[in-house]
Scaffold this motif. Sequence first.
Motif, PDB file in Angstrom:
ATOM      1  N   HIS A 123       0.845  -1.206   0.000  1.00 47.21           N
ATOM      2  CA  HIS A 123       0.000   0.000   0.000  1.00 47.21           C
ATOM      3  C   HIS A 123       0.875   1.249   0.000  1.00 47.21           C
ATOM      4  O   HIS A 123       1.520   1.564   0.991  1.00 47.21           O
ATOM      5  N   HIS A 148       1.124   5.360  -1.737  1.00 48.91           N
ATOM      6  CA  HIS A 148       0.600   6.461  -2.563  1.00 48.91           C
ATOM      7  C   HIS A 148       1.786   7.175  -3.192  1.00 48.91           C
ATOM      8  O   HIS A 148       2.431   8.012  -2.540  1.00 48.91           O
ATOM      9  N   HIS A 170      -9.251   1.787   0.449  1.00 45.38           N
ATOM     10  CA  HIS A 170      -9.069   1.927   1.906  1.00 45.38           C
ATOM     11  C   HIS A 170     -10.300   1.355   2.596  1.00 45.38           C
ATOM     12  O   HIS A 170     -11.423   1.598   2.155  1.00 45.38           O
ATOM     13  N   HIS A 195      -5.416  -0.892   5.601  1.00 44.25           N
ATOM     14  CA  HIS A 195      -5.640  -0.537   7.012  1.00 44.25           C
ATOM     15  C   HIS A 195      -6.474  -1.573   7.774  1.00 44.25           C
ATOM     16  O   HIS A 195      -5.978  -2.205   8.686  1.00 44.25           O
ATOM     17  N   ASP A 231       2.367   3.005   3.116  1.00 49.48           N
ATOM     18  CA  ASP A 231       1.370   4.065   3.003  1.00 49.48           C
ATOM     19  C   ASP A 231       2.039   5.438   2.894  1.00 49.48           C
ATOM     20  O   ASP A 231       1.520   6.420   3.412  1.00 49.48           O
TER      21      ASP A 231
HETATM   22 FE    FE Z   1      -3.482   4.958   2.114  1.00 52.64          FE
END
Ligand code: FE
Length: 458
Positions: free
Chosen positions: A87, A89, A248, A287, A339
Amino acid sequence: KNASPTSGLPLAFHGTVIHSRSLDELEILENCIVIVGTDGKIQALQGNVELDQINSIVSENGYVPDVFPVKFLKRGEFLCPGFVDTHNHAPQWAQRGVGRGISLLDWLNKVTFAHEAKFQDPEYAKRMYASCVTGFLQQGITTASYYGSHHGQATRILADVCFEKGQRALVGKCNMNRNAPDWYRDPSVSDSLHETRELIHHVQKLDPEYHLVKPILTPRFAISCEPELLDGIGAIAREHPDLPIQTHFNEAKQEIEYTRQLFPEFDTEADLYQRYGLLNDRSILAHCIFLHEGEMRRIQELGCGVAHCPIANTTMQDFMVAPVREYLRCGIKVGLGTDSGGGYSSSILDAMKQAFIVSNARQMLTQGRDPALSLYEGFFLATMGGAQVCGLDDRVGNFAVGKDFDALEVHATDLDQPGVISPVEDEDTIQVIFEKFLMTGDDRNIFKVYVSGRSVKV
Ligand code: FE
Ligand code: GUN
């Protein structure tokens, strides 16, 4: 015009090899010979090989002994599988470390969207994504599952950069058409879906067999997507049963409450995403902190994977401890995520260490019902578990013969490169050296990084 995904040359090593066979089974092969074919796949793996046996193994595998280059690893050096970041970004690369301690929705509105909006400019995207992919490769992340920005062009650039630099990647155009400012959202459902289809076509041309790069469907989360958009992404998911999906999932109380306001017809996020055709064995759910009763069983039955992001979970306003032991007990696939930039670190070693800490907290909070993660379990999550979550465990995650050689050459020693790693002492077993690397090493100890046999750390 495209870079080759493999180096085109065979490789061979002799020394210590460490990988996970299963969640709690670490295999350490000493005096191991590894041969990687010109196709970047592991052709041979054999432990306890004496030096005088190497030539015969080399010739059994079709290479000419004596002239075939074998790299000999010294004490304190070993190979392990590359790390998998489930995960990440990519457009948050330049905001890591900024905006700690505020709520998720404030953090998106006050910090994040403005950063991601800059990827409107393709020149900025090229520069920033080159830095991002180089940076993650530097950390030994051989596979990453990326959310792009909402921009189609920038996300196609991200796919190109991963391919050129040789990182295995799932790359998604982030779908988001509401609850974000006009200057940072998809103008319409049809535009959002069109850009997703364009990305799929682009990657099909770039890497037709998805050898390195694969598109991933990426609805940001239900708050960002109108029902028609979720419907459309579900339809693309049915049309392309080979493509993974990421979103998410049950990340924060505030987010869960707002999702319920927007979709009062669903009791849980599991109901919601399942209804839109987004929950199946190709789903990567980031998450997964606050699951209602029954949701855990549902995601297990549907075969969804969990991207555990313990750094982000403890960097925002609420200190949040995901029930990872329960996921593992249920047989749910679990991997680790940086993340970036919800978390401050681009290192899976850091994510793993934070996973240990929050699992200790969880053990306390449950009066011992959920035992903390062991060292070997943490390493499994960082490698093989992540590969399972990304649907790539038939290709990477450990050193089974026939898999692609995605590997780190670790020098767990402070001799060549003084750092903070706990120095190797004469009496240290390989288990202790490995533990010192995982707990005190960093990218300075990751001497080389291979993806599909190609050396990719610059
Ligand atoms: Fe995220
Ligand atoms: N939920 C929706 N978008 C995001 C994001 O960018 N980061 C995190 N951590 N949660 C999100």
